[in-house]
Design an enzyme around this catalytic site. Structure first.
Site, PDB file in Angstrom:
ATOM      1  N   ASP A 208      72.551 138.383 117.745  1.00 26.60           N
ATOM      2  CA  ASP A 208      72.895 139.849 118.320  1.00 26.60           C
ATOM      3  C   ASP A 208      74.258 140.155 117.786  1.00 26.60           C
ATOM      4  O   ASP A 208      74.644 139.904 116.703  1.00 26.60           O
ATOM      5  CB  ASP A 208      72.750 139.818 119.715  1.00 26.60           C
ATOM      6  CG  ASP A 208      72.566 141.317 120.185  1.00 26.60           C
ATOM      7  OD1 ASP A 208      71.372 141.902 120.043  1.00 26.60           O
ATOM      8  OD2 ASP A 208      73.618 142.184 120.676  1.00 26.60           O
ATOM      9  N   TYR A 344      79.314 148.875 120.243  1.00 26.00           N
ATOM     10  CA  TYR A 344      78.389 149.378 119.397  1.00 26.00           C
ATOM     11  C   TYR A 344      79.119 150.528 118.851  1.00 26.00           C
ATOM     12  O   TYR A 344      78.974 150.703 117.278  1.00 26.00           O
ATOM     13  CB  TYR A 344      77.203 150.070 120.051  1.00 26.00           C
ATOM     14  CG  TYR A 344      76.194 149.030 120.510  1.00 26.00           C
ATOM     15  CD1 TYR A 344      74.797 148.713 119.810  1.00 26.00           C
ATOM     16  CD2 TYR A 344      76.295 148.060 121.462  1.00 26.00           C
ATOM     17  CE1 TYR A 344      74.043 148.026 119.921  1.00 26.00           C
ATOM     18  CE2 TYR A 344      75.135 147.154 121.964  1.00 26.00           C
ATOM     19  CZ  TYR A 344      74.000 147.292 121.016  1.00 26.00           C
ATOM     20  OH  TYR A 344      73.069 146.416 121.335  1.00 26.00           O
ATOM     21  N   HIS A 401      64.665 136.672 121.147  1.00 22.54           N
ATOM     22  CA  HIS A 401      65.849 137.348 120.782  1.00 22.54           C
ATOM     23  C   HIS A 401      67.001 136.222 121.500  1.00 22.54           C
ATOM     24  O   HIS A 401      68.029 136.219 121.100  1.00 22.54           O
ATOM     25  CB  HIS A 401      66.073 138.575 121.136  1.00 22.54           C
ATOM     26  CG  HIS A 401      67.192 139.421 120.871  1.00 22.54           C
ATOM     27  ND1 HIS A 401      67.742 139.700 119.616  1.00 22.54           N
ATOM     28  CD2 HIS A 401      68.308 139.772 121.578  1.00 22.54           C
ATOM     29  CE1 HIS A 401      68.607 140.187 119.660  1.00 22.54           C
ATOM     30  NE2 HIS A 401      69.167 140.430 120.908  1.00 22.54           N
TER      31      HIS A 401
END
Length: 423
Positions: A208, A344, A401
């Site tokens: 990630d 982000y 994940h």
């Protein structure tokens, strides 16, 4: 539908034209000392959390029998009600405080990290980087197998020294007061941290956000970085980015594993990536409801635990309620939903695209493990093309994940195998 999906993709690609002002000057007043850290949340904060949970105003029930409209009401209610009446943060806090925790200031921001040294003097230093909605909590079950391999089916020469920092704006790390804390700056901070700890050689691992930061570190190739390991590599070939985001059919000529990856990514960006577009473009806006509502915070994160873990839609089998709530509570009690979302905004990129992440610039050795329930299963052909210095590639038989959190022993075995030749 296709136009909307393409717009979402362009936002994640950074095509919106946002220009983030950066100030990467190191602070001349940084205290370079390494200070011990002890986690303790005030009783008042825990009482406030329980009060807010009790006062939750719930939405009406979804009108479908699945999660196609989002996280189902009954599942979130069960989790949040347990959070208010059964979950014990103090138990987790005590577990955390058994570990050596520290804080050091880098470039004006306090960096929290866990640092566990192996008894083996030849242990390989390893920095592990989490993602969202994760935290250093993802790696806790891997620490002892990494530093004490002989107690967990390994050999003495498999030992690692482990460093697990929290990205600025996450958990117990400080919140940046200005802009510029994207992957490149965090990567530089990680190299500073490793050298500050006295390491002259080390390896980096991440999934990630952690994979993006490890990619950035590998591009920078600081002295002493021996190699990186990724469990969410950026391998989408440049010519497939727009078809995937645009919802177009898979082009002819793709191998079966490439077609599978194309379809998974098309589904992800078409149906499940709106959370990312929100944080890329409006991290402050999403911060208001998440900072004010425990139920909102829980639903926002729980959805990803359900979707991304190897759990067939039932996360309690691989991640317990307490484990999920340890992580959700960390975000809530540190009030870091907005500051975490800003990463982000700072990144403003497509984390899956080899072109966006400039992976072909990487010269240091790269290892990749593909876990079957990751957002997409990176094909070896794409990985070889994206990472010219790829030297290790393996497909695991289980895990998703949150690989280290879900399958700690398997994850540790992958790191032992991947980094063996770099010791």
């Amino acid at each position: 539908m296709r136009a909307a999906t393409l717009a979402l993709g362009l936002a994640l690609l950074g095509a919106s034209g946002l220009s983030h002002a950066q100030d990467t000057r190191a602070s001349a007043t940084d205290d370079t000392s390494i200070r011990p850290y002890h986690a303790h949340v005030p009783d008042k904060a825990l009482a406030d959390l329980k009060r807010r949970i009790a006062d939750t105003r719930w939405p009406d029930k979804e009108t479908v029998d699945d999660d196609s409209q989002g996280t189902q009401l009954a599942k979130v209610q069960a989790l949040v009600q347990y959070w208010g009446k059964g979950y014990d943060w103090r138990k987790f806090e005590a577990q955390l405080n058994k570990l050596p925790q520290f804080v050091t200031t880098i470039d004006g921001v306090d960096i929290y990290f866990i640092h566990v040294r192996s008894k083996n003097p030849n242990a390989l230093p390893l920095i592990l980087t989490h993602g969202w909605p994760g935290s250093p909590i993802e790696f806790l079950k891997t620490i002892d197998p990494l530093v004490n391999p002989t107690a967990h089916g390994g050999k003495a020469e498999d030992a690692f020294d482990v460093v697990i920092p929290a990205i600025p704006g996450y958990g117990f790390s400080g919140k940046p007061k200005g802009t510029g804390w994207g992957p490149d700056r965090v990567a530089k901070a990680w190299d500073t941290l490793m050298h500050r700890l006295g390491y002259t050689r080390y390896v980096s691992q991440g999934g990630d956000h952690g994979s993006v930061i490890s990619d950035a570190l590998a591009r920078q190739a600081p002295a002493g970085l021996l190699g990186i390991h990724l469990n969410m590599p950026a391998t989408i070939p440049p010519e497939l980015v727009k078809p995937i985001f645009g919802g177009d059919p898979a082009p002819a000529g793709l191998a079966p594993d490439e077609k599978r990856a194309f379809d998974s990514l098309s589904m992800f960006f078409g149906r499940n990536a709106a959370y990312g577009a929100m944080m890329v473009t409006r991290p402050q806006t999403i911060g208001y409801p998440l900072a004010d509502s425990p139920a909102g915070e829980a639903a926002w994160m729980y959805e990803k635990f359900v979707q991304w873990a190897d759990n067939r839609g039932h996360p309690d089998g691989v991640l317990s309620r307490d484990e999920m709530l340890d992580d959700i509570s960390l975000y809530w009690l540190t009030n870091t939903s907005a500051s975490a979302s800003r990463f982000y905004w700072e990144n403003n990129n497509n984390n899956f695209s080899s072109e966006a992440q400039k992976t072909r610039e990487i010269k240091v050795p790269v290892a990749i493990t593909v876990f079957p329930y990751e957002i997409y299963r990176a094909p070896k052909s794409w990985a070889q093309r994206a990472y010219p210095s790829l030297y290790y590639f393996h497909e695991a038989d289980k895990g998703g994940h949150f690989a280290a959190w879900e399958q700690p022993q398997l994850f540790v075995e992958e790191l032992r195998a991947a980094f063996k030749s770099l010791r």
